[in-house]
Design an enzyme around this catalytic site. Structure first.
Site, PDB file in Angstrom:
ATOM      1  N   LYS A  35       0.902  -1.299   0.158  1.00  0.00           N
ATOM      2  CA  LYS A  35      -0.002   0.048  -0.042  1.00  0.00           C
ATOM      3  C   LYS A  35       0.711   1.156   0.017  1.00  0.00           C
ATOM      4  CE  LYS A  35      -2.208  -1.910   3.458  1.00  0.00           C
ATOM      5  NZ  LYS A  35      -1.908  -3.360   3.428  1.00  0.00           N
ATOM      6  N   ILE A  36       1.803   1.405   0.778  1.00  0.00           N
ATOM      7  CA  ILE A  36       2.785   2.593   1.025  1.00  0.00           C
ATOM      8  C   ILE A  36       3.603   2.809  -0.178  1.00  0.00           C
ATOM      9  CG2 ILE A  36       4.470   3.692   2.407  1.00  0.00           C
ATOM     10  CD1 ILE A  36       3.181   2.086   4.668  1.00  0.00           C
TER      11      ILE A  36
ATOM     12  N   ASP B 239       9.964  -6.599  -5.088  1.00  0.00           N
ATOM     13  CA  ASP B 239       8.996  -7.276  -4.208  1.00  0.00           C
ATOM     14  C   ASP B 239       8.656  -8.781  -4.625  1.00  0.00           C
ATOM     15  OD1 ASP B 239       6.296  -7.829  -2.982  1.00  0.00           O
ATOM     16  OD2 ASP B 239       6.298  -5.954  -2.562  1.00  0.00           O
TER      17      ASP B 239
ATOM     18  N   CYS C 238       9.126  -2.431   2.758  1.00  0.00           N
ATOM     19  CA  CYS C 238       8.401  -3.618   3.335  1.00  0.00           C
ATOM     20  C   CYS C 238       8.442  -3.746   4.768  1.00  0.00           C
ATOM     21  CB  CYS C 238       9.579  -4.779   2.434  1.00  0.00           C
ATOM     22  SG  CYS C 238      11.418  -4.792   3.224  1.00  0.00           S
ATOM     23  N   PRO C 239       7.844  -4.944   5.142  1.00  0.00           N
ATOM     24  CA  PRO C 239       7.632  -5.260   6.542  1.00  0.00           C
ATOM     25  C   PRO C 239       9.061  -5.999   7.045  1.00  0.00           C
ATOM     26  CG  PRO C 239       6.342  -6.757   5.425  1.00  0.00           C
ATOM     27  CD  PRO C 239       6.985  -6.077   4.300  1.00  0.00           C
TER      28      PRO C 239
ATOM     29  N   THR D 176      11.253   4.458   6.045  1.00  0.00           N
ATOM     30  CA  THR D 176      10.078   4.707   6.779  1.00  0.00           C
ATOM     31  C   THR D 176       9.463   3.482   7.260  1.00  0.00           C
ATOM     32  OG1 THR D 176       8.830   5.171   4.988  1.00  0.00           O
ATOM     33  CG2 THR D 176       9.801   7.089   5.867  1.00  0.00           C
ATOM     34  N   SER D 177      10.097   2.276   7.327  1.00  0.00           N
ATOM     35  CA  SER D 177       9.363   1.152   7.535  1.00  0.00           C
ATOM     36  C   SER D 177       9.586   0.590   8.631  1.00  0.00           C
ATOM     37  CB  SER D 177       9.910   0.134   6.241  1.00  0.00           C
ATOM     38  OG  SER D 177       8.853  -0.936   6.349  1.00  0.00           O
ATOM     39  N   ARG D 178      10.656   0.098   8.978  1.00  0.00           N
ATOM     40  CA  ARG D 178      11.262  -0.504  10.328  1.00  0.00           C
ATOM     41  C   ARG D 178      12.659  -0.494  10.533  1.00  0.00           C
ATOM     42  NH1 ARG D 178       6.827   0.386  11.526  1.00  0.00           N
ATOM     43  NH2 ARG D 178       5.057  -0.990  12.522  1.00  0.00           N
TER      44      ARG D 178
ATOM     45  N   ASP E 166      13.173   7.296   9.243  1.00  0.00           N
ATOM     46  CA  ASP E 166      12.061   7.748  10.435  1.00  0.00           C
ATOM     47  C   ASP E 166      12.023   6.665  11.285  1.00  0.00           C
ATOM     48  OD1 ASP E 166       9.538   9.511  11.264  1.00  0.00           O
ATOM     49  OD2 ASP E 166       8.272   7.654  10.588  1.00  0.00           O
TER      50      ASP E 166
ATOM     51  N   GLU F 142      14.975   2.330  18.370  1.00  0.00           N
ATOM     52  CA  GLU F 142      14.086   3.345  18.866  1.00  0.00           C
ATOM     53  C   GLU F 142      13.303   3.291  19.970  1.00  0.00           C
ATOM     54  OE1 GLU F 142      11.704   3.579  15.143  1.00  0.00           O
ATOM     55  OE2 GLU F 142       9.947   3.105  16.683  1.00  0.00           O
TER      56      GLU F 142
ATOM     57  N   HIS G 158       9.841   8.611  14.168  1.00  0.00           N
ATOM     58  CA  HIS G 158       8.707   7.711  13.818  1.00  0.00           C
ATOM     59  C   HIS G 158       7.344   8.451  13.799  1.00  0.00           C
ATOM     60  CE1 HIS G 158       7.579   3.304  13.752  1.00  0.00           C
ATOM     61  NE2 HIS G 158       6.622   3.720  13.345  1.00  0.00           N
TER      62      HIS G 158
HETATM   63  P1  NAI Z   1       1.582  -3.878   2.856  1.00  0.00           P
HETATM   64  O1  NAI Z   1       1.622  -4.956   3.491  1.00  0.00           O
HETATM   65  O2  NAI Z   1       0.577  -3.484   2.128  1.00  0.00           O
HETATM   66  O3  NAI Z   1       3.059  -3.867   2.007  1.00  0.00           O
HETATM   67  C1  NAI Z   1       4.379  -4.645   2.175  1.00  0.00           C
HETATM   68  C2  NAI Z   1       4.880  -5.012   0.988  1.00  0.00           C
HETATM   69  O4  NAI Z   1       6.154  -5.567   1.149  1.00  0.00           O
HETATM   70  C3  NAI Z   1       4.151  -6.259   0.115  1.00  0.00           C
HETATM   71  O5  NAI Z   1       3.863  -5.900  -1.180  1.00  0.00           O
HETATM   72  C4  NAI Z   1       4.923  -7.494   0.476  1.00  0.00           C
HETATM   73  O6  NAI Z   1       4.833  -8.263  -0.689  1.00  0.00           O
HETATM   74  C5  NAI Z   1       6.223  -6.773   0.430  1.00  0.00           C
HETATM   75  N1  NAI Z   1       7.553  -7.729   0.940  1.00  0.00           N
HETATM   76  C6  NAI Z   1       7.298  -8.842   1.528  1.00  0.00           C
HETATM   77  N2  NAI Z   1       8.505  -9.266   1.852  1.00  0.00           N
HETATM   78  C7  NAI Z   1       9.129  -8.453   0.998  1.00  0.00           C
HETATM   79  C8  NAI Z   1      10.899  -8.814   0.849  1.00  0.00           C
HETATM   80  N3  NAI Z   1      11.467  -9.635   1.436  1.00  0.00           N
HETATM   81  N4  NAI Z   1      11.233  -7.707   0.049  1.00  0.00           N
HETATM   82  C9  NAI Z   1      10.648  -6.760  -0.542  1.00  0.00           C
HETATM   83  N5  NAI Z   1       9.141  -6.459  -0.338  1.00  0.00           N
HETATM   84  C10 NAI Z   1       8.836  -7.396   0.415  1.00  0.00           C
HETATM   85  O7  NAI Z   1       2.287  -2.951   3.946  1.00  0.00           O
HETATM   86  P2  NAI Z   1       2.382  -1.173   3.873  1.00  0.00           P
HETATM   87  O8  NAI Z   1       0.924  -0.494   4.573  1.00  0.00           O
HETATM   88  O9  NAI Z   1       2.719  -0.886   2.691  1.00  0.00           O
HETATM   89  O10 NAI Z   1       3.582  -1.079   5.152  1.00  0.00           O
HETATM   90  C11 NAI Z   1       4.862  -1.129   4.768  1.00  0.00           C
HETATM   91  C12 NAI Z   1       5.677  -1.197   6.097  1.00  0.00           C
HETATM   92  O11 NAI Z   1       5.552   0.393   6.549  1.00  0.00           O
HETATM   93  C13 NAI Z   1       4.854  -1.804   7.316  1.00  0.00           C
HETATM   94  O12 NAI Z   1       5.312  -3.137   7.348  1.00  0.00           O
HETATM   95  C14 NAI Z   1       5.413  -0.918   8.614  1.00  0.00           C
HETATM   96  O13 NAI Z   1       6.561  -1.605   9.021  1.00  0.00           O
HETATM   97  C15 NAI Z   1       5.876   0.377   7.892  1.00  0.00           C
HETATM   98  N6  NAI Z   1       5.097   1.557   8.354  1.00  0.00           N
HETATM   99  C16 NAI Z   1       5.724   2.705   9.006  1.00  0.00           C
HETATM  100  C17 NAI Z   1       5.025   3.528   9.325  1.00  0.00           C
HETATM  101  C18 NAI Z   1       5.646   4.856  10.090  1.00  0.00           C
HETATM  102  O14 NAI Z   1       5.055   5.748  10.609  1.00  0.00           O
HETATM  103  N7  NAI Z   1       6.836   5.018   9.940  1.00  0.00           N
HETATM  104  C19 NAI Z   1       3.444   3.525   9.470  1.00  0.00           C
HETATM  105  C20 NAI Z   1       2.848   2.216   9.104  1.00  0.00           C
HETATM  106  C21 NAI Z   1       3.735   1.324   8.505  1.00  0.00           C
END
Ligand code: NAI
Length: 329
Positions: free
Chosen positions: A154-155, A174, A205-206, A232-234, A258, A263, A295
């Site tokens: 999504k992001i 991905d 990615c997560p 901005t992920s983890r 971020d 953290e 964050h």
């Molecule tokens: P999502 O689940 O919609 O997308 C994650 C994507 O990563 C999927 O398309 C998945 O196939 C892909 N993926 C899985 N394993 C992978 C790998 N080994 N290599 C590359 N891609 C891979 O998740 P969304 O909503 O896009 O969020 C992504 C991440 O952003 C979350 O997991 C979270 O850690 C982080 N996040 C950070 C925030 C912040 O405030 N900084 C707030 C919300 C989310």
């Protein structure tokens, strides 16, 4: 339900109380993080509501289950801080907020890129100091630059659309390609190829065992020299000492983060009167080509409204014994 809300800042209280309407649930707010030491605060609450830096380790989950908690309602998408195996074994339901505003996080990632590329953090301070010189502020056009997107969920999709608008060439990695990104003309390539070709690499990615330290000494050595890295992920996606070495050698030319692996000891608190003990963090802060935010990528009105409304709706469904689509299995 009686809900013990942990890591509750004033803004969490404001948005959760608004979503709870006329007090359907009894929300009790604790500013403390949920850890094994604070778990006794949850005694007698049928639900706990937790955020990303709450520690729902085996010890915490066993402690809250023993004092009557049946539901863990996460105010986050990620659930890497919960021992799901133990929660399942003890019959606790875990629910989350799978999406609240992908735009918020994607827009923040773009903000970090512009901040670093055009050195806005330095320009702001200079002008306030009546220093109007441009030396040291040279940037590069994003138009025509190659941007590598790691994770096109999504992001990652929102981020890709914005960068497409800038006129960037977009590469993606991905395991599950997205049709939205393919329709933008993005090319999916293996991760080493993406790292070698990108001027900007943005992680979306997560954090999972397979992605822990995705950027380490080995993968960073394959980056285009002087590339920009945005996370901005983890925090755990980056091996911090390896990143520090790559910045020192010039392999990484810019870093915008971020999130930070350690953290939990720092972010969301005012530590301005404290001597920070984390040397890696302090070293990163000292570099002129590193920008850190604490964050806050998710932190918009729209996202907080969605987080609160989804959390209350998750609790409603669980309280009524209905199936909750946001349950983490
Ligand atoms: P999502 O689940 O919609 O997308 C994650 C994507 O990563 C999927 O398309 C998945 O196939 C892909 N993926 C899985 N394993 C992978 C790998 N080994 N290599 C590359 N891609 C891979 O998740 P969304 O909503 O896009 O969020 C992504 C991440 O952003 C979350 O997991 C979270 O850690 C982080 N996040 C950070 C925030 C912040 O405030 N900084 C707030 C919300 C989310």
């Amino acid at each position: 339900m009686r809900v013990a809300v942990f890591s509750a800042k004033p803004y969490d209280q404001q948005f959760l109380n608004a979503a709870n309407g006329d007090g359907n649930h009894e929300l009790v707010f604790f500013e403390a993080r949920l850890t094994p030491a604070t778990a006794p605060l949850a005694a007698g609450f049928s639900a706990v509501c937790a955020f990303i830096n709450d520690q729902l380790s085996e010890e915490t989950v066993r402690a809250i289950a023993a004092t009557g908690t049946q539901l863990i309602a996460l105010r986050s998408a990620g659930f890497n801080n919960v021992d799901l195996k133990v929660a399942k074994e003890l019959g606790l339901t875990v629910v989350r907020v799978p999406a609240y505003s992908p735009y918020a996080v994607a827009e923040h990632a773009v903000g970090l890129i512009l901040m670093l590329n055009r050195k806005l953090y330095r320009a702001y301070n200079r002008v306030r100091d009546d220093n109007f010189a441009l030396q040291g502020l040279l940037g590069f056009d994003l138009h025509g630059a190659t941007v590598g997107v790691v994770g096109t969920g999504k992001i990652g999709q929102c981020f890709s659309k914005i960068m497409n608008g800038f006129g960037c060439k977009l590469l993606a990695y991905d395991p599950y390609p997205s049709q939205v990104c393919l329709d933008l003309g993005m090319e999916y390539v293996p991760l080493p190829d993406l790292l070698a070709a990108s001027d900007v690499v943005s992680l979306h990615c997560p954090l999972m065992p397979e992605t822990h330290h995705l950027l380490n000494a080995d993968s960073l050595s394959g980056l285009k020299t002087g590339a920009m890295v945005i996370n901005t992920s983890r925090g755990g996606l980056i091996d911090t000492p390896a990143m520090i070495a790559a910045i020192k050698s010039g392999q990484v030319g810019y870093l915008g983060i971020d999130v930070y692996e350690q953290e939990a000891n720092l972010f969301f608190e005012d530590l301005s009167d404290t001597v920070i003990q984390d040397d890696d963090f302090q070293l990163l802060q000292s570099f002129p080509n590193v920008v850190i935010t604490a964050h806050q990528a998710f932190f918009t009105r729209e996202a907080l409204t969605n987080i609160a409304e989804t959390t209350i709706s998750n609790i409603n469904q669980c309280a009524q014994g209905e199936a909750c689509p946001n349950q983490v299995k």
